[in-house]
Design a protein around this motif. Structure first.
Motif, PDB file in Angstrom:
ATOM      1  N   ASN A 131      27.888  -6.555  21.634  1.00  0.00           N
ATOM      2  CA  ASN A 131      26.698  -6.945  22.388  1.00  0.00           C
ATOM      3  C   ASN A 131      26.476  -8.438  22.209  1.00  0.00           C
ATOM      4  O   ASN A 131      26.842  -9.014  21.177  1.00  0.00           O
ATOM      5  CB  ASN A 131      25.471  -6.165  21.906  1.00  0.00           C
ATOM      6  CG  ASN A 131      25.484  -4.720  22.358  1.00  0.00           C
ATOM      7  OD1 ASN A 131      25.073  -4.390  23.461  1.00  0.00           O
ATOM      8  ND2 ASN A 131      25.990  -3.843  21.499  1.00  0.00           N
ATOM      9  N   GLY A 152      18.589  -9.927  22.037  1.00  0.00           N
ATOM     10  CA  GLY A 152      19.482  -9.300  22.986  1.00  0.00           C
ATOM     11  C   GLY A 152      18.870  -9.232  24.368  1.00  0.00           C
ATOM     12  O   GLY A 152      17.825  -9.837  24.652  1.00  0.00           O
ATOM     13  N   GLU A 175      14.720  -7.929  21.996  1.00  0.00           N
ATOM     14  CA  GLU A 175      14.540  -7.611  20.585  1.00  0.00           C
ATOM     15  C   GLU A 175      15.388  -8.552  19.739  1.00  0.00           C
ATOM     16  O   GLU A 175      16.520  -8.885  20.094  1.00  0.00           O
ATOM     17  CB  GLU A 175      14.940  -6.162  20.308  1.00  0.00           C
ATOM     18  CG  GLU A 175      14.048  -5.129  20.967  1.00  0.00           C
ATOM     19  CD  GLU A 175      12.682  -5.047  20.309  1.00  0.00           C
ATOM     20  OE1 GLU A 175      12.591  -5.393  19.106  1.00  0.00           O
ATOM     21  OE2 GLU A 175      11.717  -4.652  20.982  1.00  0.00           O
ATOM     22  N   TYR A 217      17.766  -9.424  16.806  1.00  0.00           N
ATOM     23  CA  TYR A 217      18.725  -8.686  15.999  1.00  0.00           C
ATOM     24  C   TYR A 217      19.392  -9.543  14.928  1.00  0.00           C
ATOM     25  O   TYR A 217      20.049  -9.009  14.041  1.00  0.00           O
ATOM     26  CB  TYR A 217      19.812  -8.088  16.895  1.00  0.00           C
ATOM     27  CG  TYR A 217      19.303  -6.992  17.795  1.00  0.00           C
ATOM     28  CD1 TYR A 217      19.170  -5.695  17.327  1.00  0.00           C
ATOM     29  CD2 TYR A 217      18.937  -7.256  19.105  1.00  0.00           C
ATOM     30  CE1 TYR A 217      18.704  -4.677  18.155  1.00  0.00           C
ATOM     31  CE2 TYR A 217      18.470  -6.253  19.938  1.00  0.00           C
ATOM     32  CZ  TYR A 217      18.354  -4.969  19.461  1.00  0.00           C
ATOM     33  OH  TYR A 217      17.882  -3.972  20.272  1.00  0.00           O
ATOM     34  N   LYS A 275      18.794  -6.580  12.259  1.00  0.00           N
ATOM     35  CA  LYS A 275      18.447  -5.276  12.812  1.00  0.00           C
ATOM     36  C   LYS A 275      19.695  -4.621  13.379  1.00  0.00           C
ATOM     37  O   LYS A 275      20.485  -5.265  14.077  1.00  0.00           O
ATOM     38  CB  LYS A 275      17.369  -5.429  13.896  1.00  0.00           C
ATOM     39  CG  LYS A 275      16.893  -4.125  14.490  1.00  0.00           C
ATOM     40  CD  LYS A 275      15.836  -4.382  15.556  1.00  0.00           C
ATOM     41  CE  LYS A 275      15.354  -3.072  16.172  1.00  0.00           C
ATOM     42  NZ  LYS A 275      14.329  -3.310  17.231  1.00  0.00           N
ATOM     43  N   GLU A 276      19.870  -3.359  13.087  1.00  0.00           N
ATOM     44  CA  GLU A 276      21.036  -2.628  13.560  1.00  0.00           C
ATOM     45  C   GLU A 276      20.816  -2.140  14.992  1.00  0.00           C
ATOM     46  O   GLU A 276      19.715  -1.700  15.351  1.00  0.00           O
ATOM     47  CB  GLU A 276      21.303  -1.436  12.644  1.00  0.00           C
ATOM     48  CG  GLU A 276      22.487  -0.593  13.043  1.00  0.00           C
ATOM     49  CD  GLU A 276      22.667   0.594  12.099  1.00  0.00           C
ATOM     50  OE1 GLU A 276      23.464   1.493  12.435  1.00  0.00           O
ATOM     51  OE2 GLU A 276      21.989   0.617  11.045  1.00  0.00           O
ATOM     52  N   ILE A 277      21.853  -2.243  15.822  1.00  0.00           N
ATOM     53  CA  ILE A 277      21.792  -1.727  17.186  1.00  0.00           C
ATOM     54  C   ILE A 277      22.165  -0.253  17.156  1.00  0.00           C
ATOM     55  O   ILE A 277      23.273   0.113  16.757  1.00  0.00           O
ATOM     56  CB  ILE A 277      22.734  -2.509  18.119  1.00  0.00           C
ATOM     57  CG1 ILE A 277      22.304  -3.982  18.186  1.00  0.00           C
ATOM     58  CG2 ILE A 277      22.743  -1.899  19.513  1.00  0.00           C
ATOM     59  CD1 ILE A 277      23.184  -4.827  19.062  1.00  0.00           C
ATOM     60  N   GLN A 278      21.238   0.582  17.583  1.00  0.00           N
ATOM     61  CA  GLN A 278      21.446   2.022  17.521  1.00  0.00           C
ATOM     62  C   GLN A 278      22.270   2.501  18.717  1.00  0.00           C
ATOM     63  O   GLN A 278      22.007   2.105  19.849  1.00  0.00           O
ATOM     64  CB  GLN A 278      20.090   2.754  17.499  1.00  0.00           C
ATOM     65  CG  GLN A 278      19.210   2.397  16.321  1.00  0.00           C
ATOM     66  CD  GLN A 278      19.789   2.883  14.995  1.00  0.00           C
ATOM     67  OE1 GLN A 278      20.543   3.864  14.957  1.00  0.00           O
ATOM     68  NE2 GLN A 278      19.424   2.218  13.907  1.00  0.00           N
TER      69      GLN A 278
END
Length: 381
Positions: A52, A144, A148, A150, A189-192
């Motif tokens: 991403n 992103g 948000e 990240y 922050k983790e991308i789910q």
């Protein structure tokens, strides 16, 4: 006597090695299809497992007078905003500095990136700064497409070159308005995402092809009966067997699928780059029997002006008279028959007999395609 025994042992050893080699080459079957096959993980990827893109804008400080000019107000406003966060009140008109530059920061965050992982950062000037050499990026939030945050980026810049200017001369290596920070961003922050869509997962071919998709389905079903089916030329859906339905077992199942071997197929193509004279032909390119004669026409034009002098007692004037010589030469080329080639090697060997350059081959391929004898897609870049 010992030397003779030693020599006999060497002969016997070499004889066994030779017999083993002969047995291996002639009696053990050689499967060409296995040798040509490629792992699934090298031609496809699991849907959802992808990079991403993140971006942000920030401020670079510490430049040696090569930053943004006073005309570009964005950098001054960024500096004022940072000082206000630090409790220093200052107006944009009072802040006059050439040591700062406004920049855009871009980074790719890979799949499965966890908080604390570090990423490489690309920093690009958006103002009129002359160089980012020696600058330091202040902490910048990276967001992103969903707005948000990240990751955050900060650190000294590396431009991999230099930009030196004097009053009458300048010297530059690489682009000094684009810089790089190794491990300059930290994931916050983790991308789910999930590789499972319900009870199934999807494998996507990087080069969509119906034949390759069907071969992948056959390879998977050979190990896990009725588990895979092709949706189209690019996507193969797989339902893991019951023993692989748990979250931890799915990882093992995906690893097993990635290690399967499939022989990919593709459309026959001939790629031509006229700018560089490069020709790339695929394995499945075929040429029907065709006659080709390619000759080179060379035309030389030479200008030899002559001076015309008038007679001694005449009233004429000296003049320059143009004289042009034109020579045309055409190389003699015989008509060559190119037999239908079974492989691309046969086609290349037949075309090399003509003794032409790669740029001549471009014209030949175009002519053969126009004649309907080239059974491949011709792409000109």
């Amino acid at each position: 006597m010992k030397n003779i025994i030693h020599i006999m042992n060497l002969v016997l050893t070499d004889t066994r090695a030779i017999l083993f080699l002969v047995f291996f080459l002639f009696f053990i079957p050689y499967d060409k299809s296995v040798n040509a096959a490629i792992r699934v993980k090298d031609i496809a990827y699991v849907k959802g497992v992808r990079d991403n893109q993140l971006y942000g804008y920030g401020l670079v400080v510490g430049l040696q007078g090569s930053g943004d000019s006073q005309i570009f107000r964005v950098s001054r406003q960024l500096a004022v905003n940072i000082f206000e966060k630090l409790g220093v009140l200052i107006s944009g008109s009072d802040f006059l500095s050439k040591n700062i530059a406004a920049v855009m920061i871009t980074v790719n965050i890979p799949a499965f990136a966890r908080p604390g992982d570090k990423l490489d950062v690309v920093v690009s000037s958006i103002g009129d700064a002359k160089s980012l050499e020696g600058g330091v990026l202040l902490q910048t939030a990276l967001q992103g497409a969903d707005n948000e945050v990240y990751a955050v980026a900060q650190g000294p810049l590396s431009i991999g070159g230099y930009n030196v200017e004097g009053q009458s001369q300048s010297l530059r290596k690489n682009i000094s308005t684009t810089a790089y920070i190794s491990n300059g961003a930290i994931v916050e922050k983790e991308i789910q995402f999930s590789i499972m869509q319900g009870k199934s997962l999807s494998v996507v071919l990087r080069d969509p092809d119906f034949t390759t998709a069907n071969r992948m389905v056959e390879a998977i079903n050979a190990h896990y009966p009725n588990a895979a089916r092709a949706i189209d030329a690019a996507v193969v859906t797989i339902v893991p067997p019951g023993e692989f339905q748990s979250e931890s077992a799915v990882i093992q199942f995906v690893a097993n699928i990635e290690e399967l071997y499939v022989k990919p197929d593709s459309i026959a193509r001939v790629i031509i780059n006229e700018r560089t004279g490069t020709i790339v032909a695929g394995e499945n390119v075929r040429i029907s029997t065709v006659a080709v004669a390619h000759g080179n026409l060379s035309i030389t034009i030479t200008e030899k002006p002559e001076v015309s002098q008038p007679g001694v007692f005449s009233s004429g004037q000296t003049a320059i008279v143009p004289r042009t010589e034109i020579q045309a030469e055409e190389a003699e080329k015989k008509l060559n028959i190119i037999q239908e080639g079974a492989t691309i090697a046969d086609v290349a060997r037949a075309l090399n007999i003509l003794g032409v350059t790669p740029r001549d081959l471009i014209s030949i391929f175009q002519a053969i395609k126009r004649a309907g004898a080239l059974h491949a897609e011709l792409i000109i870049m």
